[in-house]
Design a protein around this motif. Structure first.
Motif, PDB file in Angstrom:
ATOM      1  N   ALA A  63      13.164  -8.043   0.040  1.00 16.35           N
ATOM      2  CA  ALA A  63      11.879  -7.194  -0.037  1.00 16.35           C
ATOM      3  C   ALA A  63      11.303  -7.507   1.617  1.00 16.35           C
ATOM      4  O   ALA A  63      11.479  -8.601   2.374  1.00 16.35           O
ATOM      5  CB  ALA A  63      10.693  -7.786  -1.021  1.00 16.35           C
ATOM      6  N   ILE A  64      10.523  -6.422   2.185  1.00 13.75           N
ATOM      7  CA  ILE A  64       9.855  -6.642   3.215  1.00 13.75           C
ATOM      8  C   ILE A  64       8.469  -6.289   3.098  1.00 13.75           C
ATOM      9  O   ILE A  64       7.856  -5.357   2.350  1.00 13.75           O
ATOM     10  CB  ILE A  64      10.390  -5.384   4.238  1.00 13.75           C
ATOM     11  N   ASN A  65       7.720  -7.625   3.624  1.00 16.39           N
ATOM     12  CA  ASN A  65       6.092  -7.251   3.423  1.00 16.39           C
ATOM     13  C   ASN A  65       5.738  -5.997   4.343  1.00 16.39           C
ATOM     14  O   ASN A  65       6.349  -5.794   5.503  1.00 16.39           O
ATOM     15  CB  ASN A  65       5.584  -8.659   4.001  1.00 16.39           C
ATOM     16  N   ILE A  66       4.769  -5.442   3.975  1.00 15.13           N
ATOM     17  CA  ILE A  66       3.814  -4.230   4.753  1.00 15.13           C
ATOM     18  C   ILE A  66       2.430  -4.731   4.440  1.00 15.13           C
ATOM     19  O   ILE A  66       2.129  -5.559   3.631  1.00 15.13           O
ATOM     20  CB  ILE A  66       4.212  -2.965   4.188  1.00 15.13           C
ATOM     21  N   PRO A  67       1.460  -4.366   5.456  1.00 17.32           N
ATOM     22  CA  PRO A  67       0.040  -4.542   5.302  1.00 17.32           C
ATOM     23  C   PRO A  67      -0.448  -4.364   3.994  1.00 17.32           C
ATOM     24  O   PRO A  67       0.098  -3.336   3.191  1.00 17.32           O
ATOM     25  CB  PRO A  67      -0.324  -3.641   6.362  1.00 17.32           C
ATOM     26  N   GLU A  68      -1.356  -5.036   3.189  1.00 20.31           N
ATOM     27  CA  GLU A  68      -1.739  -4.968   2.063  1.00 20.31           C
ATOM     28  C   GLU A  68      -2.314  -3.743   1.459  1.00 20.31           C
ATOM     29  O   GLU A  68      -2.432  -3.317   0.059  1.00 20.31           O
ATOM     30  CB  GLU A  68      -2.595  -6.291   1.276  1.00 20.31           C
ATOM     31  N   ASN A  69      -2.977  -2.894   2.525  1.00 22.43           N
ATOM     32  CA  ASN A  69      -3.536  -1.732   2.282  1.00 22.43           C
ATOM     33  C   ASN A  69      -2.845  -0.668   2.475  1.00 22.43           C
ATOM     34  O   ASN A  69      -3.403   0.597   2.731  1.00 22.43           O
ATOM     35  CB  ASN A  69      -4.914  -1.780   2.832  1.00 22.43           C
ATOM     36  N   LYS A  70      -1.472  -0.773   2.936  1.00 21.41           N
ATOM     37  CA  LYS A  70      -0.792   0.356   3.293  1.00 21.41           C
ATOM     38  C   LYS A  70       0.591   0.765   2.370  1.00 21.41           C
ATOM     39  O   LYS A  70       1.137   1.536   2.885  1.00 21.41           O
ATOM     40  CB  LYS A  70      -0.132   0.159   4.667  1.00 21.41           C
ATOM     41  N   LEU A  71       0.331   0.474   1.170  1.00 22.17           N
ATOM     42  CA  LEU A  71       1.500   1.031   0.140  1.00 22.17           C
ATOM     43  C   LEU A  71       1.534   2.609   0.201  1.00 22.17           C
ATOM     44  O   LEU A  71       2.700   3.079   0.119  1.00 22.17           O
ATOM     45  CB  LEU A  71       1.487   0.267  -1.202  1.00 22.17           C
ATOM     46  N   ASP A  91       6.965   5.572  -9.914  1.00 21.85           N
ATOM     47  CA  ASP A  91       7.733   4.972  -8.822  1.00 21.85           C
ATOM     48  C   ASP A  91       7.059   3.818  -7.826  1.00 21.85           C
ATOM     49  O   ASP A  91       7.478   3.576  -6.762  1.00 21.85           O
ATOM     50  CB  ASP A  91       8.473   6.168  -7.758  1.00 21.85           C
ATOM     51  N   ILE A  92       5.937   3.409  -8.497  1.00 19.57           N
ATOM     52  CA  ILE A  92       5.173   2.204  -7.782  1.00 19.57           C
ATOM     53  C   ILE A  92       5.141   1.142  -8.771  1.00 19.57           C
ATOM     54  O   ILE A  92       4.788   1.423 -10.058  1.00 19.57           O
ATOM     55  CB  ILE A  92       3.867   2.778  -7.411  1.00 19.57           C
ATOM     56  N   SER A  93       5.626   0.108  -8.559  1.00 16.69           N
ATOM     57  CA  SER A  93       5.470  -1.186  -9.217  1.00 16.69           C
ATOM     58  C   SER A  93       4.055  -1.966  -9.067  1.00 16.69           C
ATOM     59  O   SER A  93       4.117  -2.332  -7.717  1.00 16.69           O
ATOM     60  CB  SER A  93       6.919  -2.026  -9.146  1.00 16.69           C
ATOM     61  N   SER A 100       0.295  -7.475  -6.437  1.00 15.90           N
ATOM     62  CA  SER A 100       1.103  -6.856  -5.213  1.00 15.90           C
ATOM     63  C   SER A 100       1.629  -5.193  -5.793  1.00 15.90           C
ATOM     64  O   SER A 100       1.772  -5.043  -7.048  1.00 15.90           O
ATOM     65  CB  SER A 100       2.289  -7.556  -4.753  1.00 15.90           C
ATOM     66  N   HIS A 101       1.737  -4.404  -4.804  1.00 19.83           N
ATOM     67  CA  HIS A 101       2.042  -3.210  -5.133  1.00 19.83           C
ATOM     68  C   HIS A 101       3.628  -3.029  -4.373  1.00 19.83           C
ATOM     69  O   HIS A 101       3.789  -3.612  -3.355  1.00 19.83           O
ATOM     70  CB  HIS A 101       1.372  -2.048  -4.903  1.00 19.83           C
ATOM     71  N   ARG A 118       1.249  -7.182  -0.419  1.00 20.68           N
ATOM     72  CA  ARG A 118       0.700  -8.383  -1.362  1.00 20.68           C
ATOM     73  C   ARG A 118      -0.936  -8.349  -1.002  1.00 20.68           C
ATOM     74  O   ARG A 118      -1.384  -8.632  -0.015  1.00 20.68           O
ATOM     75  CB  ARG A 118       1.548  -9.657  -0.963  1.00 20.68           C
ATOM     76  N   HIS A 119      -1.679  -8.066  -2.147  1.00 18.36           N
ATOM     77  CA  HIS A 119      -3.321  -7.882  -1.740  1.00 18.36           C
ATOM     78  C   HIS A 119      -3.703  -9.445  -1.579  1.00 18.36           C
ATOM     79  O   HIS A 119      -5.052  -9.768  -1.498  1.00 18.36           O
ATOM     80  CB  HIS A 119      -3.821  -7.376  -3.211  1.00 18.36           C
TER      81      HIS A 119
END
Length: 229
Positions: A63-71, A91-93, A100-101, A118-119
């Motif tokens: 997995a690759i982290n992205i900003p928590e508000n950018k899913l 298609d969203i977990s 986390s989403h 990750r929120h």
């Protein structure tokens, strides 16, 4: 736990796999040779080494982290390029335990990639999603092994603590910046039809060292080299 670098193995020729990481994901190429290549994903370098084998082709989940508000924005970006994994019509977990989403997809070699917001992390950004800036680093590596509790004990002894909960078949270790998903072989990876299987890999963990991880007859074998900065 920060994974400065991760080295995986592939049965796909690098010249066929590299375009996915270079053009589709847009990751900078650090090294390219006949038998390997390395790309940079935020704070992590990712290397694939070609391994010609008559045995099962290796595949991994990371997995690759992205900003928590950018899913949502990241999802629109990646689904324009690849097909997303689905489960129960979505298609969203969402993980309630981890808050986390995520979205999941495959690379051409059959590796399962995940973008995870990750929120619990204070990394929101006030601008449009930019993959060149917002693929923040490799934050999870699946680590299947037949003896999960023993593997977790050994990783904890190295200074990598259990994350969220102790579990005999699915036990993450690390923290939001980097997690090994220690899991029993045969468990299905979320949003795919693939089950966890054991393949060797290396991870250079900041402050701990270069770890070579592979499955032996009785469970996980960990070889540790010199500590990193």
């Amino acid at each position: 736990m920060i994974m400065d670098s991760v080295k995986l193995y592939t049965a796909m020729l690098p010249e066929k796999l590299l375009p996915f990481y270079r053009e589709v994901l847009g990751l900078p190429v650090i090294e390219s040779a006949e038998d390997r290549f390395t790309v940079q994903a935020g704070y992590s370098s990712l290397t694939f080494v070609y391994q010609d084998s008559e045995e099962e082709a290796p595949y991994y989940h990371f997995a690759i982290n992205i900003p928590e508000n950018k899913l949502d924005e990241a999802k629109r970006w990646i689904e324009s390029k690849v097909e997303l994994g689905t489960e129960n019509g979505t298609d969203i977990s969402y993980s309630e335990l981890w808050d986390s989403h995520s979205v999941y997809f495959f690379d051409p070699a059959g590796n399962i990639l995940e973008l995870i917001a990750r929120h619990t992390m204070d990394n929101a950004v006030d601008r449009p999603f930019d993959p060149k800036r917002d693929l923040l680093g490799i934050s999870e590596m699946g680590l299947p092994t037949k003896d999960v509790p023993r593997a977790v004990d050994e990783l904890e002894a190295l200074g990598i603590p259990t994350y969220k909960r102790r579990d005999p078949v699915f036990n993450p270790v690390g923290n939001e910046e980097g997690i090994f998903i220690v899991v029993s072989p045969g468990r299905r990876w979320h949003f795919t039809d693939l089950t966890a299987d054991c393949f060797p890999f290396q991870a250079n963990v900041k402050g701990i060292g270069l770890l070579s991880l592979e499955e032996g007859e009785s469970g996980l074998i960990i070889r540790k080299e010199s500590a990193t900065k």
